[in-house]
Design a protein around this motif. Structure first.
Motif, mmCIF file in Angstrom:
data_model
loop_
_atom_site.group_PDB
_atom_site.id
_atom_site.type_symbol
_atom_site.label_atom_id
_atom_site.label_comp_id
_atom_site.label_asym_id
_atom_site.label_seq_id
_atom_site.Cartn_x
_atom_site.Cartn_y
_atom_site.Cartn_z
ATOM 1 N N ARG A 36 0.801 -1.226 0.000
ATOM 2 C CA ARG A 36 0.000 0.000 0.000
ATOM 3 C C ARG A 36 0.832 1.275 0.000
ATOM 4 N N MET A 37 2.153 1.138 0.110
ATOM 5 C CA MET A 37 3.024 2.306 0.205
ATOM 6 C C MET A 37 3.978 2.392 -0.973
ATOM 7 N N ASP A 38 4.190 3.621 -1.449
ATOM 8 C CA ASP A 38 5.290 3.910 -2.354
ATOM 9 C C ASP A 38 6.304 4.828 -1.689
ATOM 10 N N ALA A 39 5.923 5.416 -0.575
ATOM 11 C CA ALA A 39 6.842 6.256 0.192
ATOM 12 C C ALA A 39 6.454 6.205 1.662
ATOM 13 N N LEU A 40 7.468 6.161 2.518
ATOM 14 C CA LEU A 40 7.257 6.227 3.959
ATOM 15 C C LEU A 40 8.322 7.163 4.522
ATOM 16 N N LEU A 41 7.886 8.324 4.991
ATOM 17 C CA LEU A 41 8.790 9.359 5.486
ATOM 18 C C LEU A 41 8.830 9.339 6.998
ATOM 19 N N MET A 42 10.023 9.510 7.550
ATOM 20 C CA MET A 42 10.143 9.652 8.994
ATOM 21 C C MET A 42 9.886 11.111 9.355
ATOM 22 N N LEU A 43 8.876 11.333 10.183
ATOM 23 C CA LEU A 43 8.434 12.669 10.554
ATOM 24 C C LEU A 43 8.709 12.919 12.031
ATOM 25 N N VAL A 44 9.041 14.170 12.353
ATOM 26 C CA VAL A 44 9.353 14.538 13.729
ATOM 27 C C VAL A 44 8.417 15.664 14.155
ATOM 28 N N PRO A 45 7.699 15.497 15.270
ATOM 29 C CA PRO A 45 6.870 16.609 15.754
ATOM 30 C C PRO A 45 7.729 17.845 15.994
ATOM 31 N N LEU A 46 7.200 18.988 15.628
ATOM 32 C CA LEU A 46 7.953 20.231 15.726
ATOM 33 C C LEU A 46 8.523 20.442 17.128
ATOM 34 N N ALA A 47 7.776 20.033 18.144
ATOM 35 C CA ALA A 47 8.218 20.229 19.522
ATOM 36 C C ALA A 47 9.425 19.366 19.879
ATOM 37 N N GLN A 48 9.713 18.333 19.090
ATOM 38 C CA GLN A 48 10.856 17.450 19.358
ATOM 39 C C GLN A 48 12.062 17.780 18.480
ATOM 40 N N THR A 49 12.025 18.913 17.800
ATOM 41 C CA THR A 49 13.134 19.297 16.934
ATOM 42 C C THR A 49 14.008 20.350 17.602
ATOM 43 N N THR A 50 15.267 20.354 17.196
ATOM 44 C CA THR A 50 16.231 21.368 17.622
ATOM 45 C C THR A 50 16.876 21.957 16.370
#
Length: 220
Positions: free
Chosen positions: A120-134
């Motif tokens: 069912r996937m052609d792409a799977l991106l790793m996403l980071v919640p904005l609050a967990q970014t530096t």
């Protein structure tokens, strides 16, 4: 595939004498950190592309079982660069990594592999919640629906690691293009997904983000 061909203009003056992936964070180059993530997850074969000061990349990787996709003649951006490298990578799906980020937590490539569903996937991106970014400048990139399908705009940041089926790259006529063009095709088809990272992430976009990344890695 590790994207190491960029000009690193935002990292000047540190990139005046070296390509951005050879900048050190915590005593280790960004390129070596990305290679560790890939190898720990069992990814292979590994391809690194190069353009700016490409010989330094080649010298750094000498003696390792890593193929180099040389873009010395023309910088192809992420989409064009990946398409050029496909003969070296073999059949998909493929994983791409941006070396100019640092992760603290679970291996993101292993997490993508565990969540991948090629039916069912052609792409799977790793996403980071904005609050967990530096070190992030600006807002988020994406959101997801209840099924995890990717949608533009939202408070989730693309972390620079993804797993994808590269087949539709052949449909894009441009020689130089961003992977955003491939994502748009996959999003429209309902086959682009995102998974949310549970740890911390730092964007190494500017010299002042290096101490932020080192503090994050040390538990800050």
């Amino acid at each position: 595939m590790l994207f190491a061909a960029g000009l690193g203009t935002r990292m000047r003056p540190l990139t005046d004498d070296r390509p951005k992936p050879l900048i050190e964070v915590g005593g280790q180059t960004l390129l070596d950190r990305a290679l560790f993530v890939a190898r720990e997850a069992g990814a292979g074969p590994i391809v690194v592309n190069s353009h700016y000061k490409g010989q330094m990349i080649a010298d750094h990787l000498a003696g390792q079982d890593i193929a180099i996709s040389d873009e010395a003649d023309l910088l192809l951006d992420t989409g064009g660069g990946l398409r050029k490298a496909l003969p070296l990578l073999g059949e998909g799906p493929v994983v791409t990594l941006n070396p100019d980020v640092v992760w603290r937590g679970a291996n993101p490539v292993a997490a993508l592999h565990a969540a991948w569903d090629g039916a069912r996937m052609d792409a799977l991106l790793m996403l980071v919640p904005l609050a967990q970014t530096t070190g992030r400048v600006g807002g988020g990139d994406f959101s997801t629906d209840d099924a995890g399908r990717l949608m533009r705009k939202g408070d989730l940041v693309y972390g620079g690691v993804q797993m994808l089926n590269p087949a539709r790259l052949a449909e894009i006529p441009d020689q130089v293009f961003s992977l955003n063009k491939l994502w748009d095709l996959q999003i429209a088809a309902g086959r682009a997904f995102g998974t949310v990272y549970g740890g911390q992430w730092c964007d190494l976009g500017r010299p002042e983000t290096i101490p932020l990344a080192e503090a994050m890695l040390n538990g800050g």
